[in-house]
Motif scaffolding. Sequence first.
Motif, PDB file in Angstrom:
ATOM      1  N   PHE A  31      34.141  18.672 -53.859  1.00  0.00           N
ATOM      2  CA  PHE A  31      34.002  17.215 -53.731  1.00  0.00           C
ATOM      3  C   PHE A  31      34.892  16.677 -52.621  1.00  0.00           C
ATOM      4  CE2 PHE A  31      35.763  13.041 -54.855  1.00  0.00           C
ATOM      5  CZ  PHE A  31      34.606  12.279 -54.793  1.00  0.00           C
ATOM      6  N   VAL A  32      36.126  17.155 -52.565  1.00  0.00           N
ATOM      7  CA  VAL A  32      37.047  16.694 -51.523  1.00  0.00           C
ATOM      8  C   VAL A  32      36.540  17.084 -50.135  1.00  0.00           C
ATOM      9  CG1 VAL A  32      39.372  16.953 -50.589  1.00  0.00           C
ATOM     10  CG2 VAL A  32      39.039  16.655 -53.051  1.00  0.00           C
ATOM     11  N   LEU A  33      36.064  18.325 -50.008  1.00  0.00           N
ATOM     12  CA  LEU A  33      35.546  18.785 -48.714  1.00  0.00           C
ATOM     13  C   LEU A  33      34.309  17.993 -48.291  1.00  0.00           C
ATOM     14  CD1 LEU A  33      35.929  22.660 -49.055  1.00  0.00           C
ATOM     15  CD2 LEU A  33      37.359  21.070 -47.753  1.00  0.00           C
ATOM     16  N   ALA A  34      33.527  17.553 -49.265  1.00  0.00           N
ATOM     17  CA  ALA A  34      32.331  16.777 -48.932  1.00  0.00           C
ATOM     18  C   ALA A  34      32.670  15.331 -48.572  1.00  0.00           C
ATOM     19  CB  ALA A  34      31.349  16.810 -50.103  1.00  0.00           C
ATOM     20  N   LEU A  38      32.832  12.190 -44.626  1.00  0.00           N
ATOM     21  CA  LEU A  38      32.270  10.849 -44.792  1.00  0.00           C
ATOM     22  C   LEU A  38      33.329   9.779 -44.563  1.00  0.00           C
ATOM     23  CD1 LEU A  38      30.011   8.906 -45.622  1.00  0.00           C
ATOM     24  CD2 LEU A  38      30.672   9.295 -48.008  1.00  0.00           C
ATOM     25  N   LEU A  39      34.490   9.949 -45.176  1.00  0.00           N
ATOM     26  CA  LEU A  39      35.566   8.970 -44.993  1.00  0.00           C
ATOM     27  C   LEU A  39      36.047   8.940 -43.548  1.00  0.00           C
ATOM     28  CD1 LEU A  39      37.661   9.552 -48.247  1.00  0.00           C
ATOM     29  CD2 LEU A  39      36.005   7.726 -47.772  1.00  0.00           C
ATOM     30  N   ALA A  40      36.072  10.099 -42.900  1.00  0.00           N
ATOM     31  CA  ALA A  40      36.506  10.142 -41.498  1.00  0.00           C
ATOM     32  C   ALA A  40      35.539   9.379 -40.603  1.00  0.00           C
ATOM     33  CB  ALA A  40      36.639  11.594 -41.040  1.00  0.00           C
ATOM     34  N   VAL A  41      34.244   9.565 -40.833  1.00  0.00           N
ATOM     35  CA  VAL A  41      33.248   8.849 -40.028  1.00  0.00           C
ATOM     36  C   VAL A  41      33.345   7.350 -40.265  1.00  0.00           C
ATOM     37  CG1 VAL A  41      30.771   8.480 -39.736  1.00  0.00           C
ATOM     38  CG2 VAL A  41      31.668  10.796 -39.870  1.00  0.00           C
TER      39      VAL A  41
END
Length: 297
Positions: A31-34, A38-41
Amino acid sequence: MSAPMPTGLRPVPAVRRAKDRFVQALVCLAFVLAIIPLLAVLWMVVRNGLARFDLEFFTHSMRGIGARDAGGGAYHAIVGTLEQVLLTSLISVPIGLFTAIYLVEYGAGGRLARIVGFFVDVMTGIPSVVAGLFILAFWILALGMPFSGFAGALALSILMIPVVVRSSEEMLRLVPRDLREAAYALGVPKWRTIVRVVLPTALPGLVTGVMLAVARVAGETAPLLLTVFFTDSINHDPFHGPQMGLPLFVFDQAGRPSDTAIDRAWTGALTLILIVMLLNLVARAIAWWRSPAKRGS
């Protein structure tokens, strides 16, 4: 003091508990890797997009603005995107929903249903540029129609229809068969059962599927490059003349050799994300308002 009654349950072995915790850790790590990309973008788009997130950006077009000039806005692209997405939804949602109803309620694994399902699967994997090339060759070159927002909506519909079909089909299959059989036992015709029982029950899921399809096509650039063309002017008529869209606006500004154009591109991307988010919230609010649980309370 009486002794505790035996329950017959054996304690969980330590190895089993360790395996369970290990799997839980793997799920959390996945979940963290996924979520990190997304948060970075989102962080990059918000941070860079706020540079031109002002009133002028939403009320002015790029007419008369050079590549290195400051100012200008994406009003013409926002209007184009809203109209193109609306036309695409008006075309795709009825076709996709009726197709899903046929596959679930009437097809019942028949030969025609299998053929339709096969072509829906094929359409799901069509690259977006192929959809644009098809509309360019058929609608614009063969029939002689002009570049327009409607041509772009036709290309986007090719991409949106299979998504609506598959998502609606899955939501309709989740409706308990007991509800259908109860309506049939009361003498309700099949078409009325679908309209009054099946569709209202599946409405929240149907809305979610439609919004996923809208998000899928709202950011497409390749079909618009081939069917809508570029313009810096405001065009409120999607049926006549070139019409800009936010994906095209971002693509155009990102390719210009100036920091002001790059800032406009980032703000255009942020605006597109906000539009999709707003449409999603409105659709979910409507689905909640019209849900059977809400009307029954």
